[in-house]
Enzyme design. Structure first.
Site, PDB file in Angstrom:
ATOM      1  CE1 TYR A 129      -1.473   1.949  -0.783  1.00 19.23           C
ATOM      2  CE2 TYR A 129       0.359   1.567  -2.277  1.00 19.23           C
ATOM      3  CZ  TYR A 129      -0.728   1.088  -1.557  1.00 19.23           C
ATOM      4  OH  TYR A 129      -1.050  -0.240  -1.627  1.00 19.23           O
TER       5      TYR A 129
ATOM      6  CD  GLU B  66      -4.798  -9.285  -2.182  1.00 17.30           C
ATOM      7  OE1 GLU B  66      -6.032  -9.254  -2.249  1.00 17.30           O
ATOM      8  OE2 GLU B  66      -4.166  -9.456  -1.123  1.00 17.30           O
TER       9      GLU B  66
ATOM     10  N   GLY C 156      -1.400  -3.295  -6.065  1.00 16.01           N
ATOM     11  CA  GLY C 156      -1.986  -1.957  -6.047  1.00 16.01           C
ATOM     12  C   GLY C 156      -1.005  -0.960  -6.633  1.00 16.01           C
ATOM     13  NE  ARG C 157       4.348   0.526  -3.415  1.00 14.92           N
ATOM     14  CZ  ARG C 157       4.252   1.383  -2.405  1.00 14.92           C
ATOM     15  NH1 ARG C 157       4.441   2.665  -2.615  1.00 14.92           N
ATOM     16  NH2 ARG C 157       3.985   0.949  -1.184  1.00 14.92           N
TER      17      ARG C 157
ATOM     18  NE  ARG D 181       4.472   5.931  -0.865  1.00 17.58           N
ATOM     19  CZ  ARG D 181       5.681   5.859  -1.380  1.00 17.58           C
ATOM     20  NH1 ARG D 181       6.120   6.797  -2.183  1.00 17.58           N
ATOM     21  NH2 ARG D 181       6.456   4.842  -1.093  1.00 17.58           N
TER      22      ARG D 181
ATOM     23  CB  CYS E 162       2.344  24.869   9.392  1.00 17.26           C
ATOM     24  SG  CYS E 162       1.739  26.226   8.397  1.00 17.26           S
ATOM     25  CD  GLU E 163       3.697  19.060  11.134  1.00 19.02           C
ATOM     26  OE1 GLU E 163       4.725  18.569  11.667  1.00 19.02           O
ATOM     27  OE2 GLU E 163       2.641  19.265  11.733  1.00 19.02           O
TER      28      GLU E 163
HETATM   29  C1  LIG Z   1      -1.923  -3.156   0.459  1.00 13.63           C
HETATM   30  C2  LIG Z   1      -2.248  -4.526   0.080  1.00 13.63           C
HETATM   31  C3  LIG Z   1      -2.048  -4.945  -1.231  1.00 13.63           C
HETATM   32  C4  LIG Z   1      -1.436  -4.070  -2.284  1.00 13.63           C
HETATM   33  O1  LIG Z   1      -0.107  -3.811  -2.025  1.00 13.63           O
HETATM   34  P1  LIG Z   1       0.789  -3.060  -3.130  1.00 13.63           P
HETATM   35  O2  LIG Z   1       2.124  -2.967  -2.523  1.00 13.63           O
HETATM   36  O3  LIG Z   1       0.168  -1.724  -3.354  1.00 13.63           O
HETATM   37  O4  LIG Z   1       0.778  -3.899  -4.359  1.00 13.63           O
HETATM   38  C5  LIG Z   1      -2.422  -6.223  -1.558  1.00 13.63           C
HETATM   39  N1  LIG Z   1      -2.963  -7.057  -0.631  1.00 13.63           N
HETATM   40  C6  LIG Z   1      -3.159  -6.689   0.626  1.00 13.63           C
HETATM   41  C7  LIG Z   1      -3.745  -7.646   1.575  1.00 13.63           C
HETATM   42  C8  LIG Z   1      -2.814  -5.418   1.035  1.00 13.63           C
HETATM   43  O5  LIG Z   1      -2.996  -5.065   2.300  1.00 13.63           O
END
Ligand SMILES: *Cc1c(COP(=O)(O)O)cnc(C)c1O
Length: 443
Positions: A395, A295, A297-298, A335, A366-367
């Site tokens: 993100y 899974e 994401g990034r 980030r 404003c930081e």
């Molecule tokens: C955030 C998360 C991901 C994705 O992480 P990436 O670094 O974006 O690939 C996968 N699994 C779980 C359980 C997460 O919390």
């Protein structure tokens, strides 16, 4: 080793056109900024599909692999459509993400629900919409989910989220698999959880184990280490409880190239290590070859995204830093201020200039901490120039806020010279849409 798209700094379609401007997806970035305004998130469809195909191809040799996109990196309806078309499932972490992928037409049996404090309403929604797997995080949740499933006369299909006790070298806030983590069951708590599921929680069906070590990971060894621990547990559980678990979810975490210094591994490299390790543990522990879920994401979405900003004021501190201010910052990309994250950027116009100077790109919020990029070499920046910051697909929008009551930017999807709005820019009225003035305060 074949390279993969997560190893690139820029979207695959990035080029300099005959006007001397940067172009992505066949669209001149200066034209995009003019047409849609800035700040503007831009997603390159080719890059996104290319990384999806890298992952699929890399895992071809292990047909029991299911790719899930961790939608918390960027959850929008159009992006969900693309991932669904590419054959990805979804790892979701809230009712809002579940609802978004559901409304975008995703097969909900390919969705996993994950998180350390899922609410009654969220678990209930997940069950009503037919989410395929729920990754149970703790004892409280096991009881709650069993109660919800029972009240609906259903069985909840679950994984157990475990903390395998592996540390990875990433920022402390994005490490999740170490022993003292807020996520998941400690290895010593697994047996108690299984006893409860076997003896008391009749409306839960356990299919496997789930772990996620951290994010922006460059060390390839963590995946085999993780599989070794999970497979060892699966074999132990089979012997002790006579329970065959045949699903392993090894999480996400693969890194991307935010700046020239970063050298993330390719999907092909990690796939080979993962597949070899899987084959090894199947033999070593004499277990059934598990179905494997990944899974990321990034690494799926980051490289396809850039953010365009318009340059405003500048300030030269005498004998000090030259600050150049842009029309966005920590509210559209938190980030740098949260994790000291670094980014690369280029000026979208002025590509013919060779002379550069060192500047610090300051956000508009404003930081004092709202510095987007510290000490970057860029051509001289003037008011009205368009700055393109790379690798903002993950993100950024998903962590964006309305700090300072600034509207969230729009997002466009570009491909083959087309650009389509996939998230509308917020209006001033959007900002006050949820405000209520009690009658006694009305004028
Ligand atoms: C955030 C998360 C991901 C994705 O992480 P990436 O670094 O974006 O690939 C996968 N699994 C779980 C359980 C997460 O919390």
């Amino acid at each position: 080793m074949t390279s993969s798209t997560n190893q690139f700094l820029k979207p695959v379609s990035t080029l300099i056109n005959e006007k001397g401007n940067l172009e992505i997806g066949g669209c001149d970035l200066v034209d995009l900024a003019e047409k849609y305004g800035t700040p503007l998130y831009v997603i390159d469809e080719k890059t996104l599909r290319s990384i999806c195909r890298d992952y699929k191809k890399a895992f071809e040799k292990y047909p029991n692999t299911h790719m899930m996109y961790a939608s918390k990196a960027l959850c929008t309806s159009a992006v969900s459509r693309i991932l669904d078309e590419e054959g990805f499932g979804f790892d979701t972490v809230s009712g809002g993400e579940i609802y978004t992928v559901y409304k975008s037409g995703v097969d909900m049996s390919h969705v996993l629900f994950n998180g350390s404090n899922k609410s009654y309403d969220e678990l209930s929604l997940a069950m009503d919409l037919g989410v395929g797997r729920i990754s149970a995080d703790n004892f409280f949740e096991l009881a709650l989910l069993n109660e919800i499933a029972q009240s609906k006369g259903k069985v909840a299909d679950i994984l157990l989220r475990i903390t395998p006790g592996i540390e990875c070298h990433t920022h402390e806030y994005i490490q999740t698999g170490h022993l003292d983590s807020k996520f998941g069951f400690d290895l010593t708590q697994i047996d108690e959880a299984i006893e409860l599921i076997q003896n008391e929680y009749k409306n839960l069906k356990l299919h496997g184990l789930h772990a996620h070590i951290g994010s922006q990971i460059f060390e390839t060894s963590i995946y085999p280490d993780e599989i070794e621990i999970i497979a060892g547990e699966i074999s132990r559980i089979e012997k002790k409880f006579g329970l065959k678990l045949n699903e392993i979810n090894i999480g996400g975490g693969l890194g991307v190239k935010y700046t020239q210094k970063d050298a993330p591994p390719s999907t092909y490299e990690i796939a080979e290590l993962i597949i070899n390790k899987l084959n090894e543990v199947v033999e070593k522990y004499n277990i059934e070859a598990p179905t494997v879920f990944l899974e990321p994401g990034r690494s799926i979405i980051s490289t396809s995204g850039v953010t365009l900003y318009t340059v405003g004021s500048s300030k030269q501190v005498p004998h000090g830093t030259k600050y150049v201010a842009i029309d966005g910052g920590m509210a559209d990309n938190p980030r740098p201020s949260m994790y000291q994250a670094e980014y690369a950027a280029e000026v979208a116009n002025k590509k013919d200039t060779n002379e550069t100077q060192k500047v610090t790109i300051a956000g508009r919020f404003c930081e004092s901490g709202d510095i987007l990029i510290k000490d970057i070499e860029l051509p001289e920046l003037n008011e009205g120039d368009i700055l393109c910051v790379y690798n903002t697909g993950a993100y950024n929008y998903s962590m964006a806020s309305n700090y300072n009551r600034v509207q969230k930017p729009a997002m466009v999807l570009v491909n083959d010279s087309n650009s389509d709005i996939i998230i509308k820019r917020e209006t001033l009225d959007d900002l006050i849409a949820h405000d209520i003035i009690p009658d006694r305060l009305k004028k």
